[in-house]
Design a protein around this motif. Structure first.
Motif, short mmCIF file in Angstrom:
data_model
loop_
_atom_site.label_atom_id
_atom_site.label_comp_id
_atom_site.label_asym_id
_atom_site.label_seq_id
_atom_site.Cartn_x
_atom_site.Cartn_y
_atom_site.Cartn_z
N UNK A 1 0.63 -1.07 0.09
CA UNK A 1 0.03 0.02 0.07
C UNK A 1 0.88 1.27 0.04
N UNK A 2 0.79 2.11 -0.95
CA UNK A 2 1.46 3.40 -0.98
C UNK A 2 1.42 4.35 0.45
N UNK A 3 0.44 4.11 1.10
CA UNK A 3 0.31 4.73 2.42
C UNK A 3 0.75 3.98 3.80
N UNK A 4 1.21 2.83 3.26
CA UNK A 4 1.55 1.71 4.46
C UNK A 4 2.93 0.96 4.06
N UNK A 5 3.99 1.49 3.89
CA UNK A 5 4.77 0.66 3.25
C UNK A 5 5.94 -0.05 4.60
#
Length: 321
Positions: A288-292
Motif C-alpha cells: 500500500x502506498x500509504x503503509x510501506x
C-alpha cells in the motif's frame, strides 16, 4: 490508491539482464533504480571480455551449453544446456527459491507461456515492445539492431587517438541515449556520423520498428491470436487478485514465478548475453502506498546506496553523492 509493485528480477542462466530486455546469466534489476557500478565490477567485466572467447569455447567443449539444434545448423539466439549447465541452472533456481519462496514466504505461481492478444495489448507489448532495425541497402537480408549498431560506432570513436574531452562527452551522450532515440532522431544521428553497414560499407535503410514478440495462432482455425510471452511479469499481474485472496486480502505480499520467456531479438549475439528463449526468475512485491512498513526494513535502514540517476547517465555525467 492501488498497490505499488516493486520489481526485483533475476534472469537465469543469463549474465546481467537489461530491465525488460532479457539478458542472460544471473542478474538483478530493481524498479526503483540500480546502483552505479564500482571500479571493481568494471575491472571484472574487462577481464571477462578479454577472456570471453576462451571461456565460451571451454563451456561448449564441456557441454555447459551449445547452439540449439546444432547438428542441423542451428539458429542464433537458441541454446541447449548440457548436464553441467543444467545442474548449474538448477542450483541457481534452487537457491533463488530458498530465498524468495522459503525465507521471504512469497507465493509462487506458474502461468502459461502462450498468452492471448488482449492480455499483451492491454500491457502495451503489442504496440510498444519493439526495437528499431536498419537494413543493408545492397542486401536487405542483412539487418542490424539500430541502437546496438550505434553503440558499437560510438565505442569505436571513443577509442580513437587524440580524442578531445568535448568529443568524449559527445560520443558518451549519444551512446547512452542510443536506445531512447525516436525513429527520426536515429535517422539524423546515423546521417550525422555517416554510419554504414559494418559488413559491406553500404548505406543503411531508414530505421523501422520491429516487434519482438513471437506470434502464434491458437486453435485449429487459427483465428485466436496469441503470443509467446516476452516476460514472466504479466502472469503475476494477471493473477494478483487471486493471490491477494490467498493472502486473506492483506498487503504487503510478494508473488514469484520461474519460467521461460521469448523475445524475437533482431540480431542475437555474444553467446548467452542475448537469447530468443531464456529462463526468468522474477518477483513482484505489492504494498500500500500509504503503509510501506516492513518488519525487515530496520536491517537496511542505515544502508547507503550509490544511485546513478537516468538523467545523469543519459547526459554522460558521473553519479551524485
Amino acid at each position: 490508491g492501488g498497490p505499488v509493485a516493486i520489481l526485483a528480477q533475476v534472469t537465469a542462466p543469463q549474465v546481467g539482464a537489461s530491465g525488460l530486455r532479457g539478458g542472460e546469466g544471473l542478474g538483478t534489476g530493481l524498479g526503483a533504480g540500480a546502483p552505479a557500478a564500482s571500479a571493481a565490477p568494471t575491472s571484472a567485466m574487462s577481464d571477462f571480455e578479454r577472456n570471453r572467447k576462451e571461456l565460451e569455447d571451454l563451456c561448449r567443449r564441456r557441454f555447459f551449453f551449445r547452439q540449439g539444434s546444432e547438428i542441423y545448423g542451428g539458429v542464433s539466439g537458441f541454446y541447449t544446456y548440457g548436464p553441467p549447465g543444467c545442474a548449474l541452472k538448477t542450483n541457481i533456481i534452487h537457491q533463488w527459491r530458498n530465498h524468495f519462496i522459503i525465507e521471504e514466504q512469497m507465493m509462487e505461481i506458474e502461468d502459461t507461456n502462450i498468452m492471448p492478444h488482449p492480455v499483451l495489448k492491454a500491457s502495451g507489448h503489442v504496440d510498444r515492445f519493439s526495437d528499431f532495425l536498419v537494413r543493408d541497402s545492397g542486401d536487405e537480408k542483412k539487418f542490424y539492431r539500430a541502437d546496438k549498431l550505434l553503440e558499437d560506432v560510438m565505442d569505436a570513436k571513443l577509442k580513437e587517438k587524440d580524442i578531445t574531452p568535448d568529443k568524449v562527452k559527445e560520443y558518451t551522450v549519444v551512446r547512452n541515449q542510443a536506445d531512447a532515440y525516436s525513429k527520426e532522431e536515429l535517422s539524423e544521428i546515423f546521417q550525422k556520423y555517416a554510419i554504414k553497414s559494418p559488413d559491406s560499407g553500404n548505406n543503411l535503410t531508414e530505421p523501422e520498428p520491429f516487434n519482438l514478440m513471437f506470434p502464434t495462432p491458437i486453435g485449429p482455425s487459427g483465428t485466436i491470436q496469441g503470443y509467446l510471452r516476452p516476460e514472466t511479469a504479466q502472469g503475476i499481474f494477471l493473477n494478483y487478485k487471486f493471490c491477494l485472496e490467498q493472502n486473506a486480502n492483506k498487503l504487503p505480499f510478494g508473488i514469484a514465478q520461474v519460467g521461460k520467456s521469448f523475445r524475437n531479438e533482431i540480431a542475437p549475439r555474444q553467446g548467452l548475453t542475448r537469447q530468443r528463449e531464456f529462463t526468468q526468475a522474477e518477483i513482484e512485491y505489492f504494498v500500500k502506498p500509504t503503509a510501506k512498513q516492513h518488519p525487515k526494513f530496520k536491517t537496511v535502514a542505515n544502508l547507503k546506496l550509490l544511485l546513478f540517476s537516468s538523467p545523469r547517465q543519459l547526459a554522460g555525467e558521473s553519479h551524485e553523492e
